[in-house]
Scaffold this active site. Structure first.
Site: not given
Ligand code: AKB
Length: 316
Positions: A8, A11-12, A35, A53-54, A142, A146
Site C-alpha cells: 500500500g 496511499g496516504q 496495486i 496485489d495484497i 472497517y 480493525k
C-alpha cells in the site's frame, strides 16, 4: 540492516512512510509495493518498487525472497466511509489481506506492522480519554475489520511468535497524498478549500470531536513502534496514539488565524455523522507513552501552520 516491504506504498501513509524508511535504512532496503499503476516518480525512482496485489500471495512471496524481506508494513485498507458502501470487499481486503500478510510473515519470519484505528472503537466505548483496554464493539465494517485485525495479529504473535505490532491511528492530516473514503477526510479537504476558495462546506457538524494527527507524527509512530524494545511492550496490537482532538469549529478558527477571510459552513452527511459519533472524542495514549516512549511533535497550531505552508507551495 532491515529489509522492508511496504504494502500500500502509494496511499496516504505509504507515500510518506516509504521516503522516511528509505532515509533511515537506505533506499535499496525499502521496497514499495502497490496495486496502483499510477504511482509517483519519487516512489518508483528512489528505491525498488513492485506492482503488488495484497490478495496475490505468490507474487508477494516472490518479492519477499527477491529482496530478503524481514519486515512488512501492511497499509492496505478500505477506510470507514467507503467500507460501508462495499462491506464484503472491505472485509476481503482488510482481513483477507492481513491474513495473507501474517501467513507470509509466519513462513518467511518477518515482523509485521498493521495500522489499527480509532474506528476500532464503537458507541459503547467510553468516548473521553478512551482507555487503552476498554469496550470495543464497532458498528462499521472497517471498525470490525480493525478489531479482528488486532486480535488476529496478537494470535499470530502468541501462537507462532510472529513479531506483530500496531497502533490505533486517529484521523491523519497530510498534504502529499489525499486520504480516500474516510470519515476524518474533512480535516484534510478543509485545507485545500481554505487555500483555493477561502471557504469550506463541512460534512460533520460543529461539536464533533475526533482525535487527529499530522502525518510526520504518524510516520514517526509507525517506525518507533517497530524499533521498540520488545521486552518493554505489555501491549502489541494495538496502541492508542493521538496528538490532538478538535471539532470543525476549532480547526476552522485555527485556519482563520492564517487566512482571515476563511468561512466554514455545513452540509451534513448523516452517514459520516453516525460513524464519527460512534468513535472516541479523545483517546488516552499513556500506554504508548510509557511502553515505548511515544510523544507527538505537532500541536494543532504547528500542524495548521505547516499544512498551509506546504499546501500553498504544492498548489501554486
Ligand atoms: C477513517 O476516517 O476511516 C480513517 C480512520 C480514522 O481510520 N481516517
Amino acid at each position: 540492516m532491515k529489509n522492508i516491504l511496504v504494502l500500500g506504498a502509494s496511499g496516504q501513509i505509504g507515500s510518506e512512510l516509504v521516503g522516511e524508511l528509505r532515509k533511515i535504512y537506505g533506499d535499496s532496503h525499502v521496497v514499495g509495493g502497490d496495486i496502483n499503476l499510477n504511482v509517483s516518480c519519487e516512489l518508483k525512482e528512489s528505491g525498488p518498487y513492485e506492482y503488488l496485489d495484497i490478495r496475490d500471495t505468490e507474487k508477494i512471496v516472490t518479492v519477499i525472497k527477491k529482496y530478503n524481506i524481514d519486515t512488512i508494513y501492511n497499509l492496505v485498507a478500505l477506510l470507514s466511509a467507503v467500507g460501508e458502501q462495499k462491506p464484503q470487499f472491505a472485509w476481503e481486503i482488510n482481513i483477507g489481506g492481513l491474513m495473507n500478510t501474517l501467513e507470509i510473515a509466519r513462513e518467511h519470519k518477518c515482523a509485521v506492522f498493521t495500522p489499527s484505528s480509532i474506528g476500532a472503537f464503537g458507541p459503547s466505548t467510553p468516548p473521553d480519554h478512551t482507555p487503552q483496554d476498554t469496550i470495543m464493539r464497532p458498528t462499521t465494517i472497517y471498525g470490525i475489520s480493525k478489531v479482528a485485525g488486532e486480535l488476529l495479529s496478537d494470535y499470530y504473535y502468541l501462537k507462532y511468535g510472529v513479531d506483530t505490532r500496531s497502533v490505533r491511528f486517529p484521523g491523519l492530516i497530510s498534504y502529499k497524498t489525499l486520504p480516500g473514503g474516510g470519515t476524518t477526510d474533512y480535516a484534510v479537504e478543509i485545507f485545500y478549500e481554505a487555500i483555493k476558495a477561502k471557504k469550506y462546506t463541512c460534512p460533520l457538524p460543529g461539536g464533533t470531536f475526533l482525535d487527529m494527527m499530522y502525518m510526520p507524527d504518524a510516520v514517526k509512530a509507525a517506525i518507533e513502534i517497530m524499533e521498540a524494545d520488545p521486552s518493554a511492550l505489555k501491549h502489541r496490537n494495538s496502541f492508542n496514539v493521538t496528538a490532538m482532538s478538535f471539532d470543525p469549529e476549532i480547526l476552522a478558527a485555527e485556519i482563520k488565524k492564517h487566512i482571515p477571510g476563511f468561512t466554514l459552513s455545513y452540509d451534513i452527511n448523516p452517514t459520516l455523522v453516525k460513524i464519527a459519533n460512534s468513535w472516541p472524542n479523545s483517546m488516552d495514549d499513556s500506554c504508548a507513552r510509557n511502553e515505548w516512549g511515544w510523544k507527538p511533535d505537532y500541536t494543532l497550531a504547528d500542524m495548521t501552520s505547516d499544512m498551509l505552508d506546504k499546501l500553498k507551495e504544492k498548489l501554486k
